[in-house]
Write a protein that holds these residues in place. Structure first.
Motif, mmCIF file in Angstrom:
data_model
loop_
_atom_site.group_PDB
_atom_site.id
_atom_site.type_symbol
_atom_site.label_atom_id
_atom_site.label_comp_id
_atom_site.label_asym_id
_atom_site.label_seq_id
_atom_site.Cartn_x
_atom_site.Cartn_y
_atom_site.Cartn_z
ATOM 1 N N SER A 190 21.019 13.347 -0.880
ATOM 2 C CA SER A 190 22.016 13.694 0.136
ATOM 3 C C SER A 190 23.132 12.654 0.192
ATOM 4 C CB SER A 190 21.365 13.775 1.527
ATOM 5 O OG SER A 190 20.506 14.876 1.630
ATOM 6 N N ASP A 191 24.342 13.131 0.505
ATOM 7 C CA ASP A 191 25.465 12.212 0.712
ATOM 8 C C ASP A 191 25.187 11.290 1.889
ATOM 9 O OD1 ASP A 191 26.878 13.537 -1.284
ATOM 10 O OD2 ASP A 191 28.053 14.752 0.122
ATOM 11 N N PRO A 192 25.660 10.031 1.818
ATOM 12 C CA PRO A 192 25.524 9.144 2.982
ATOM 13 C C PRO A 192 26.544 9.473 4.061
ATOM 14 C CG PRO A 192 26.696 8.016 1.231
ATOM 15 C CD PRO A 192 26.285 9.354 0.667
ATOM 16 N N LEU A 193 26.205 9.121 5.285
ATOM 17 C CA LEU A 193 27.157 9.229 6.374
ATOM 18 C C LEU A 193 28.294 8.231 6.163
ATOM 19 C CD1 LEU A 193 24.545 9.235 9.269
ATOM 20 C CD2 LEU A 193 26.142 11.111 8.837
ATOM 21 N N PRO A 194 29.516 8.597 6.500
ATOM 22 C CA PRO A 194 30.589 7.600 6.485
ATOM 23 C C PRO A 194 30.430 6.652 7.673
ATOM 24 C CG PRO A 194 31.406 9.676 7.363
ATOM 25 C CD PRO A 194 29.993 9.926 6.924
ATOM 26 N N GLY A 195 30.801 5.403 7.479
ATOM 27 C CA GLY A 195 30.709 4.449 8.588
ATOM 28 C C GLY A 195 29.278 4.012 8.841
ATOM 29 N N GLU A 196 29.037 3.525 10.050
ATOM 30 C CA GLU A 196 27.744 2.951 10.413
ATOM 31 C C GLU A 196 26.722 4.057 10.681
ATOM 32 O OE1 GLU A 196 25.782 -0.890 11.690
ATOM 33 O OE2 GLU A 196 27.412 -0.290 10.364
ATOM 34 N N PRO A 197 25.625 4.098 9.923
ATOM 35 C CA PRO A 197 24.605 5.116 10.181
ATOM 36 C C PRO A 197 23.736 4.740 11.375
ATOM 37 C CG PRO A 197 23.863 3.695 8.410
ATOM 38 C CD PRO A 197 25.247 3.223 8.789
ATOM 39 N N THR A 198 23.322 5.726 12.132
ATOM 40 C CA THR A 198 22.394 5.532 13.247
ATOM 41 C C THR A 198 21.391 6.681 13.237
ATOM 42 O OG1 THR A 198 23.691 6.825 14.820
ATOM 43 C CG2 THR A 198 24.204 4.456 14.668
ATOM 44 N N PHE A 199 20.305 6.507 13.963
ATOM 45 C CA PHE A 199 19.332 7.599 14.064
ATOM 46 C C PHE A 199 19.907 8.793 14.817
ATOM 47 C CE2 PHE A 199 16.513 4.322 12.633
ATOM 48 C CZ PHE A 199 15.577 5.013 11.881
ATOM 49 N N ASP A 200 20.771 8.543 15.788
ATOM 50 C CA ASP A 200 21.428 9.659 16.468
ATOM 51 C C ASP A 200 22.195 10.524 15.474
ATOM 52 O OD1 ASP A 200 20.493 8.944 18.968
ATOM 53 O OD2 ASP A 200 22.371 8.016 19.626
ATOM 54 N N ARG A 201 22.898 9.877 14.563
ATOM 55 C CA ARG A 201 23.713 10.616 13.596
ATOM 56 C C ARG A 201 22.840 11.306 12.543
ATOM 57 N NH1 ARG A 201 28.217 7.187 11.006
ATOM 58 N NH2 ARG A 201 29.080 9.252 10.562
ATOM 59 N N LEU A 202 21.768 10.625 12.089
ATOM 60 C CA LEU A 202 20.853 11.281 11.150
ATOM 61 C C LEU A 202 20.287 12.555 11.770
ATOM 62 C CD1 LEU A 202 18.605 8.462 9.579
ATOM 63 C CD2 LEU A 202 20.698 9.464 8.647
ATOM 64 N N ALA A 203 19.860 12.445 13.019
ATOM 65 C CA ALA A 203 19.240 13.590 13.689
ATOM 66 C C ALA A 203 20.247 14.707 13.917
ATOM 67 C CB ALA A 203 18.631 13.147 15.011
ATOM 68 N N ALA A 204 21.463 14.356 14.297
ATOM 69 C CA ALA A 204 22.474 15.391 14.558
ATOM 70 C C ALA A 204 22.739 16.215 13.301
ATOM 71 C CB ALA A 204 23.761 14.748 15.064
ATOM 72 N N THR A 205 22.919 15.550 12.163
ATOM 73 C CA THR A 205 23.194 16.272 10.921
ATOM 74 C C THR A 205 21.970 17.065 10.464
ATOM 75 O OG1 THR A 205 24.832 14.618 10.249
ATOM 76 C CG2 THR A 205 23.916 16.025 8.519
#
Length: 283
Positions: free
Chosen positions: A66-81
């Motif tokens: 999978s592509d990485p998130l741009p910017g600072e990754p967080t668990f909130d962002r992992l879960a949202a996607t």
């Protein structure tokens, strides 16, 4: 065994990799992997479940293919996607299998999807302070002062650290496929990816503050729960499995003579237990 379909789903502008098998008309189980692994770790389990169920395994952004998130990754962002991927796949009600990082990702999604999550299978997927083992001490010390223990955190994302994750607690190290660690490390060694993972290890501390909310959801929802644990794990110890009974008294707690990556040595028993939970849930 049904063939595994390998494809990407576009969510939040990212290509998110999915392994999918089984009849889409049957009830679904979503498999959420741990650190530092990808859904590659689930292939043997997928084979054992997909004859009876629709099985979906998702690589978080920045993991596996999978592509990485741009910017600072967080668990909130992992879960949202990851939650959006579940929606984009048209999945309604489902069971979720959480391991390691899969627990903080999965419980965040469960609070959003709520009634859709019919069962929780947690394999060394922690949601209680009781479950934090001695191998978490490096992170707990680092969280107190980010300038300290940097060499130890660098070791975590090294090949030696990745091998340790795979081998810790194993009954017989020869049961652990050495190529699993090499495949994970190949991702960690991509440009910028080690720092990406260290950012998530730093953010892991936010999960502990979320435990009460996840526990409240379990108490209120009373989903089917199977806590099946490699009891020799030094990251998430057996007390974390037993703790699920405080909130879901009917939870089935099973301790296996293996370690953190329990599927490497106990895939048949785990698959049998998961099949039984799914049959009960979707009867």
């Amino acid at each position: 065994m049904p063939a595994i379909r390998h494809h990407h789903v576009e969510a939040d502008g990212l290509k998110v990799f999915v392994r999918e098998a089984g009849d889409r008309e049957r009830p679904t189980i979503v498999l959420l992997p741990g650190y530092p692994s990808s859904t590659r770790a689930y292939v043997r389990l997928i084979d054992r479940l997909a004859t009876s169920w629709h099985v979906v395994a998702i690589d978080y952004p920045g993991f596996g293919s999978s592509d990485p998130l741009p910017g600072e990754p967080t668990f909130d962002r992992l879960a949202a996607t990851t939650g959006k991927v579940i929606d984009l796949l048209g999945i309604g009600d489902y069971a979720v299998y959480v391991f390691d990082f899969g627990s903080p990702v999965g419980f965040r999604i469960a609070l959003e999807h709520d009634q859709r999550v019919r069962a929780v299978i947690t394999q060394n997927g922690n949601a209680y302070t009781d479950g934090l083992g001695p191998d978490m001490d490096v992170l707990k010390g680092w969280w107190q002062d980010r300038t300290q223990d940097q060499d130890k955190v660098d070791w975590v994302v090294s090949l030696d650290g990745t091998r340790h994750q795979w081998l810790v607690g194993a009954k017989d190290p020869e049961h652990i496929d050495p190529e699993q660690a090499l495949a994970d490390q190949a991702v960690l060694d991509l440009p910028g990816r080690a720092d990406y993972m260290k950012a998530l290890l730093w953010d892991y501390q936010t999960n502990i503050g979320r435990y009460p909310a996840w526990q409240r959801w379990l108490r209120e929802r009373q989903p089917e729960v199977l806590a099946i644990w490699g009891r020799n794990d030094t990251f998430f110890v057996p007390a974390g499995a037993e703790a699920y009974r405080r909130d879901v008294p009917a939870a089935d707690v099973v301790l296996l003579d293996t370690g953190h990556f329990a599927l490497e040595e106990a895939v048949d028993e785990i698959a049998d237990r998961v099949n039984a939970v799914l049959a009960k849930t979707f009867a």
